[in-house]
Design a protein around this motif. Structure first.
Motif, PDB file in Angstrom:
ATOM      1  N   ILE A 195       1.049   4.227  -2.884  1.00  0.00           N
ATOM      2  CA  ILE A 195       0.821   5.623  -2.491  1.00  0.00           C
ATOM      3  C   ILE A 195       2.063   6.464  -2.788  1.00  0.00           C
ATOM      4  O   ILE A 195       1.963   7.616  -3.226  1.00  0.00           O
ATOM      5  N   SER A 196       3.249   5.888  -2.550  1.00  0.00           N
ATOM      6  CA  SER A 196       4.496   6.605  -2.841  1.00  0.00           C
ATOM      7  C   SER A 196       4.605   6.940  -4.325  1.00  0.00           C
ATOM      8  O   SER A 196       5.031   8.039  -4.693  1.00  0.00           O
TER       9      SER A 196
ATOM     10  N   LYS B 263       0.370   5.514 -11.395  1.00  0.00           N
ATOM     11  CA  LYS B 263      -0.053   6.882 -11.068  1.00  0.00           C
ATOM     12  C   LYS B 263      -1.359   7.222 -11.771  1.00  0.00           C
ATOM     13  O   LYS B 263      -2.277   7.796 -11.173  1.00  0.00           O
TER      14      LYS B 263
ATOM     15  N   LEU C 274      -4.247   5.149 -10.054  1.00  0.00           N
ATOM     16  CA  LEU C 274      -4.637   5.601  -8.712  1.00  0.00           C
ATOM     17  C   LEU C 274      -5.244   6.999  -8.733  1.00  0.00           C
ATOM     18  O   LEU C 274      -6.238   7.264  -8.034  1.00  0.00           O
TER      19      LEU C 274
ATOM     20  N   SER D  15      -7.785  -5.172   2.112  1.00  0.00           N
ATOM     21  CA  SER D  15      -6.668  -4.495   1.447  1.00  0.00           C
ATOM     22  C   SER D  15      -6.201  -5.270   0.223  1.00  0.00           C
ATOM     23  O   SER D  15      -5.826  -4.688  -0.792  1.00  0.00           O
TER      24      SER D  15
ATOM     25  N   CYS E   7       3.989  16.043   1.793  1.00  0.00           N
ATOM     26  CA  CYS E   7       3.164  15.121   1.003  1.00  0.00           C
ATOM     27  C   CYS E   7       2.319  14.223   1.907  1.00  0.00           C
ATOM     28  O   CYS E   7       1.124  14.030   1.668  1.00  0.00           O
TER      29      CYS E   7
ATOM     30  N   MET F 195       2.145   7.465  -6.306  1.00  0.00           N
ATOM     31  CA  MET F 195       1.185   8.529  -6.574  1.00  0.00           C
ATOM     32  C   MET F 195       1.688   9.882  -6.074  1.00  0.00           C
ATOM     33  O   MET F 195       1.370  10.928  -6.635  1.00  0.00           O
ATOM     34  N   LEU F 196       2.495   9.853  -5.014  1.00  0.00           N
ATOM     35  CA  LEU F 196       3.008  11.097  -4.433  1.00  0.00           C
ATOM     36  C   LEU F 196       4.282  11.602  -5.113  1.00  0.00           C
ATOM     37  O   LEU F 196       4.717  12.726  -4.834  1.00  0.00           O
TER      38      LEU F 196
ATOM     39  N   VAL G 240      -1.858  14.014   2.389  1.00  0.00           N
ATOM     40  CA  VAL G 240      -2.623  12.763   2.307  1.00  0.00           C
ATOM     41  C   VAL G 240      -3.444  12.561   3.581  1.00  0.00           C
ATOM     42  O   VAL G 240      -4.620  12.181   3.526  1.00  0.00           O
TER      43      VAL G 240
ATOM     44  N   THR H  79       0.837  -1.206   0.000  1.00  0.00           N
ATOM     45  CA  THR H  79       0.000   0.000   0.000  1.00  0.00           C
ATOM     46  C   THR H  79       0.869   1.252   0.000  1.00  0.00           C
ATOM     47  O   THR H  79       0.620   2.207  -0.749  1.00  0.00           O
ATOM     48  N   ALA H  80       1.909   1.249   0.845  1.00  0.00           N
ATOM     49  CA  ALA H  80       2.824   2.392   0.895  1.00  0.00           C
ATOM     50  C   ALA H  80       3.544   2.572  -0.437  1.00  0.00           C
ATOM     51  O   ALA H  80       3.775   3.705  -0.884  1.00  0.00           O
TER      52      ALA H  80
ATOM     53  N   ILE I 241       5.881   5.069   3.767  1.00  0.00           N
ATOM     54  CA  ILE I 241       5.848   6.035   2.661  1.00  0.00           C
ATOM     55  C   ILE I 241       7.053   6.964   2.729  1.00  0.00           C
ATOM     56  O   ILE I 241       7.722   7.223   1.721  1.00  0.00           O
TER      57      ILE I 241
END
Length: 373
Positions: free
Chosen positions: A40-41, A198, A201, A314, A65, A43-44, A69, A36-37, A160
């Motif tokens: 998300i990373s 990216k 998401l 998840s 960042c 995407m960030l 979130v 998950t991290a 993250i």
């Protein structure tokens, strides 16, 4: 070096699949926060690079960042809490409406079977007592689940931060696994993975927003109670391919039944959900997400089911991004190219049973398929 027989290669691949599934099942509590991290990373990354270009130190950029979130997630939780609070405040009316529905259901059951109303009540009471007897054991499991959720949420920002901070080390590690002659392919795979994940998401975030606004807004204009709650629940569940939409429809119907004794609002809710979903699947989502890896419906559903079995909720949400990454890797690896074909929806124009060219590991003419994931 002697090449291994084909049967040995396939046996090793299948054994590897079993081992990966076993590791995911046994280590889901550790692996799922990391995955998950990771997503998300990715995407960030654009936001992180934006801050770094403004001469903001890396550590501070990452913290900003993560805070953004956290603020976004906090706003979503606040919105859900406010809508659930409105639902709880209507509990007396909900109880009355549920009673009316149960009476109607009881009368219908009596009309098509030999069970009387008193027998139905006795059956429901017996099952309720059985449920209460198992409540103690379930409470212990719920406490463990709640503890796992807090651990998941607590570890997520740490993972993250560290992934963004040490991203260059992770990239070097990946390159060192391959021969220098293969580095251009690895680089292309990394860029494509980053771009697709990216896009996917960010598209999901946009999808949640417009699904909530469209569905909740239309239902609100039509006078459906708890319209926004129905909209946001359906929008979130719709992130789970195919299965989520079905569950969202059921929850929408149940929420509507509790707020009214008439069936007309239920038909209205189902019709609006169907219309918004058609608009989402055929017009909005393909334009927002754009070109991406195509996963066939069979393995999209299997991925959701297997992900849920191995890693719970998840695993269901992360199944599509994981499958997309695997397909990118398989398509660029000669050894695993057949797995990329299996996951994709690029159907040969003619049957492989009739034409030998369609059995080979190379690009062949394909039929257009349904884009999903």
């Amino acid at each position: 070096m002697t090449e291994l027989p084909l049967t040995v290669k396939r046996s090793i691949e299948l054994l590897g699949l079993v081992l990966v599934a076993a590791v995911l099942y046994l280590g889901a509590g550790i692996i799922m926060p990391v995955l998950t991290a990771f997503f998300i990373s990715l995407m960030l990354l654009p936001m992180f690079r934006f801050f770094c270009k403004r001469k903001i130190p890396e550590s501070i950029s990452i913290v900003i960042c993560i805070l953004l979130v956290a603020i976004f997630v906090g706003l979503v939780i606040w919105f859900l809490s406010s809508q659930i609070g409105m639902l709880v405040s209507d509990f007396p009316q909900i109880k009355k409406n549920v009673g009316e529905h149960l009476k109607s259901l009881s009368a219908w059951v009596s009309s098509i079977s030999h069970y009387s109303t008193s027998e139905q009540v006795a059956f429901i009471n017996k099952k309720s007592n059985d449920l209460m007897n198992t409540a103690g054991s379930l409470a212990g499991g719920a406490a463990l689940t709640l503890g796992g959720i807090f651990a998941f949420v607590g570890l997520l920002p740490i993972y993250i931060y560290l992934m963004l901070f040490y991203k260059d080390i992770l990239l070097r590690f990946i390159f060192m696994w391959f021969k220098p002659t293969d580095h251009p392919k690895v680089k292309d795979a990394i860029y494509e993975t980053e771009s697709i994940i990216k896009s996917y998401l960010m598209g999901l975030l946009i999808q949640i927003t417009y699904m909530t606004v469209l569905l909740g807004g239309i239902l609100l204009l039509l006078g459906i109670k708890h319209a926004l709650l129905i909209g946001v629940i359906f929008a979130i569940l719709n992130l789970i391919p195919y299965v989520g939409a079905l569950i969202g429809n059921i929850i929408g119907v149940l929420l509507t039944l509790t707020s009214s004794t008439d069936l007309t609002p239920v038909i209205t809710v189902l019709a609006v959900i169907a219309g918004v979903q058609f608009l989402d699947n055929n017009i909005l989502m393909p334009r927002i997400v754009g070109s991406k890896v195509k996963i066939n419906a069979l393995f999209a559903i299997l991925g959701v089911v297997v992900g849920g079995s191995l890693a719970g909720v998840s695993g269901m949400f992360l199944s599509m991004p994981i499958i997309a990454v695997l397909k990118i890797i398989f398509d660029r690896t000669e050894m695993f190219k057949q797995w990329g074909v299996l996951l994709g929806d690029e159907r040969p124009t003619k049957s492989p049973m009739s034409f030998s060219v369609f059995r080979r590991k190379k690009n062949v003419p394909v039929k257009s398929g349904v884009e999903k994931g």
